[in-house]
Design an enzyme around this catalytic site. Structure first.
Site, PDB file in Angstrom:
ATOM      1  N   HIS A 122       0.854  -1.181   0.000  1.00 43.36           N
ATOM      2  CA  HIS A 122       0.000   0.000   0.000  1.00 43.36           C
ATOM      3  C   HIS A 122       0.893   1.236   0.000  1.00 43.36           C
ATOM      4  O   HIS A 122       2.022   1.199   0.495  1.00 43.36           O
ATOM      5  CB  HIS A 122      -0.857  -0.040   1.272  1.00 43.36           C
ATOM      6  CG  HIS A 122      -1.945   0.976   1.351  1.00 43.36           C
ATOM      7  ND1 HIS A 122      -1.712   2.290   1.689  1.00 43.36           N
ATOM      8  CD2 HIS A 122      -3.289   0.880   1.162  1.00 43.36           C
ATOM      9  CE1 HIS A 122      -2.849   2.956   1.714  1.00 43.36           C
ATOM     10  NE2 HIS A 122      -3.829   2.129   1.394  1.00 43.36           N
ATOM     11  N   ASP A 199       2.724  -4.215   8.055  1.00 39.47           N
ATOM     12  CA  ASP A 199       1.459  -3.518   7.836  1.00 39.47           C
ATOM     13  C   ASP A 199       0.351  -4.551   8.007  1.00 39.47           C
ATOM     14  O   ASP A 199       0.115  -5.375   7.125  1.00 39.47           O
ATOM     15  CB  ASP A 199       1.449  -2.914   6.430  1.00 39.47           C
ATOM     16  CG  ASP A 199       0.082  -2.373   6.016  1.00 39.47           C
ATOM     17  OD1 ASP A 199      -0.881  -2.466   6.801  1.00 39.47           O
ATOM     18  OD2 ASP A 199      -0.026  -1.866   4.874  1.00 39.47           O
ATOM     19  N   GLN A 202      -4.849  -5.330   6.835  1.00 36.91           N
ATOM     20  CA  GLN A 202      -5.762  -6.303   6.241  1.00 36.91           C
ATOM     21  C   GLN A 202      -5.697  -7.666   6.920  1.00 36.91           C
ATOM     22  O   GLN A 202      -6.355  -8.602   6.474  1.00 36.91           O
ATOM     23  CB  GLN A 202      -5.446  -6.459   4.746  1.00 36.91           C
ATOM     24  CG  GLN A 202      -5.569  -5.187   3.932  1.00 36.91           C
ATOM     25  CD  GLN A 202      -6.991  -4.665   3.846  1.00 36.91           C
ATOM     26  OE1 GLN A 202      -7.958  -5.405   4.044  1.00 36.91           O
ATOM     27  NE2 GLN A 202      -7.140  -3.379   3.563  1.00 36.91           N
ATOM     28  N   LYS A 225     -10.995  -0.726  10.145  1.00 41.30           N
ATOM     29  CA  LYS A 225     -11.073  -1.929   9.321  1.00 41.30           C
ATOM     30  C   LYS A 225     -11.442  -3.169  10.138  1.00 41.30           C
ATOM     31  O   LYS A 225     -11.510  -4.272   9.596  1.00 41.30           O
ATOM     32  CB  LYS A 225      -9.741  -2.154   8.597  1.00 41.30           C
ATOM     33  CG  LYS A 225      -9.398  -1.071   7.576  1.00 41.30           C
ATOM     34  CD  LYS A 225      -8.094  -1.371   6.855  1.00 41.30           C
ATOM     35  CE  LYS A 225      -7.622  -0.211   5.997  1.00 41.30           C
ATOM     36  NZ  LYS A 225      -8.477   0.024   4.818  1.00 41.30           N
ATOM     37  N   CYS A 365      -4.626   2.444  -3.749  1.00 43.64           N
ATOM     38  CA  CYS A 365      -3.394   2.940  -3.107  1.00 43.64           C
ATOM     39  C   CYS A 365      -2.263   1.934  -3.276  1.00 43.64           C
ATOM     40  O   CYS A 365      -1.479   1.690  -2.341  1.00 43.64           O
ATOM     41  CB  CYS A 365      -3.622   3.240  -1.629  1.00 43.64           C
ATOM     42  SG  CYS A 365      -4.805   4.572  -1.348  1.00 43.64           S
TER      43      CYS A 365
END
Length: 411
Positions: A122, A199, A202, A225, A365
């Protein structure tokens, strides 16, 4: 095994019509919807406990502080951090990654050093490292992707060297829907004296995450999220690294003592949380963690796997439709990026919206990844715990109707 039909009853936003059709919300990789437990917690805080934290001695301040720090402990337990001092509240994943790149990066990286990321990152996990490399005269390197959409571990072994100081990787791709072997990458990075930044935007909402088992040095994720509110997120960091780092902002909550010409900071985690924090957001994030924990992250992960096993073969069977990432449902999370031949993904998404089906369209992104895939944009459907096979059927029906309309001018 979860009952998605029962769970969705707790999400009032899902029970509406869009363009005269019942809403099917499949944009969960961008943001998830909020259950009544989280909405009620936000309302309760502002109606009963609204006060600034840590410094007040009155009852409201004490209640707010207690709930704020209780939320931090919920975060610690949720990701199995060693101690609450290692969990910092931020605005979200983007802020967390920027903090690491600026504070730790400026400390650890010198001219001639290397920073390694991958093509599937991202923008929030690309630009901070670009800027760090430019500031320090370091080299930014990319791990390649295999033809079937996986992180190429042979490429990782070539790119990560003794010159590498930081490796930063998405736990789960927001386009390809793959789960990256972050524990294996941690071992590889550590064998060369580098740190691993993950990261987890997700990943944390969709599967159990244990930062100690992964041996991540830093791990970032966002509340919005994972059924929480916007504007709140988390940066996990190992204490020995956070202790070395300078705060990114100054004033308010992070102050220990201020002299005329110098000042001292509070201990972890507060030295990084300047000013009035997002108190309501943190407390509501705690409620979201309670909600997800009660359902069970393993069950959520299994539910999404079953939905993908159901819908992915149906997508692949549509003539002229391309799905990006692994074609085997066993290796694909609930993120499904696709394109219809001859249609711009924005047109696809607009047409699906007319059928009441909300999906994403654009570069997500992740422009370097899409360039790597030789496409400018994709449509993206992403599933979560409140989605059902009926939602998957509506997606397929809407895609087929869209294809028919653009080919023949009628539905």
């Amino acid at each position: 095994m979860i009952n998605a039909d029962k769970i969705r009853q707790q999400f009032p936003i899902l029970f509406q019509e869009v363009n005269d059709e019942p809403l099917v919300y499949l944009d969960n990789a961008a943001t998830t919807q909020k259950p009544t437990a989280v909405l009620d917690k936000l309302t309760y805080y502002y109606e009963h406990d609204n006060a600034n934290v840590h410094r007040g001695v009155h009852t409201l301040a004490e209640r707010a502080t207690k709930d704020y720090e209780a939320a931090r402990e919920k975060v610690r337990a949720f990701i199995n951090a060693k101690e609450t001092a290692e969990t910092l509240f931020t605005r979200g994943t983007t802020t967390s990654l920027n903090w690491v790149a600026k504070s730790y990066g400026d400390l650890a990286v010198e001219a001639g050093d290397e920073i390694v990321i991958s093509y599937m990152e991202h923008h929030s996990n690309i630009i901070p490292w670009q800027q760090l490399a430019e500031r320090k005269g370091a080299t930014l390197k990319y791990i390649e992707i295999t033809a079937d959409g996986f992180l190429d571990m042979e490429s990782a072994k070539q790119q990560i060297t003794d010159k590498t100081k930081i490796v930063s990787i998405a736990h789960v791709s927001n386009v390809l829907g793959v789960i990256n072997p972050v524990a294996e990458l941690a071992k590889l990075a550590h064998s060369h004296g580098a740190v691993l930044v993950v990261d987890g935007a997700q990943a944390v909402p969709h599967m159990p995450v244990d930062v100690q088992a992964i041996d991540a040095d830093f791990y970032a994720f966002s509340g919005h999220k994972m059924c929480g509110p916007t504007g709140i997120g988390v940066l996990y960091g190992k204490r020995e690294l956070l202790d070395q780092m300078e705060p990114m902002e100054y004033g308010g909550e992070m102050i220990d003592f201020v002299n005329l010409y110098d000042s001292t900071w509070k201990e972890l985690p507060w030295k990084f949380e300047a000013g009035t924090p997002n108190i309501a957001g943190a407390i509501a994030l705690g409620a979201a963690i309670d909600f997800l924990t009660e359902i069970g992250l393993e069950d959520i992960h299994q539910h999404e796997a079953e939905l993908v096993a159901y819908v992915l073969p149906k997508l692949l069977a549509i003539e002229g439709l391309t799905v990006y990432g692994p074609q085997d449902p066993a290796h694909h999370t609930g993120v499904l990026a696709f394109n219809l031949d001859g249609l711009h993904p924005h047109d696809t998404a607009t047409a699906l919206d007319m059928e009441g089906v909300a999906v994403r369209a654009g570069h997500h992104c992740a422009q370097p990844l899409l360039k790597y895939l030789d496409v400018s944009a994709t449509a993206r459907a992403s599933f979560y715990l409140y989605n059902t096979k009926a939602d998957a059927d509506r997606l397929i029906e809407a895609i087929l109707a869209t294809k028919e309309f653009f080919q023949h001018g009628s539905i």
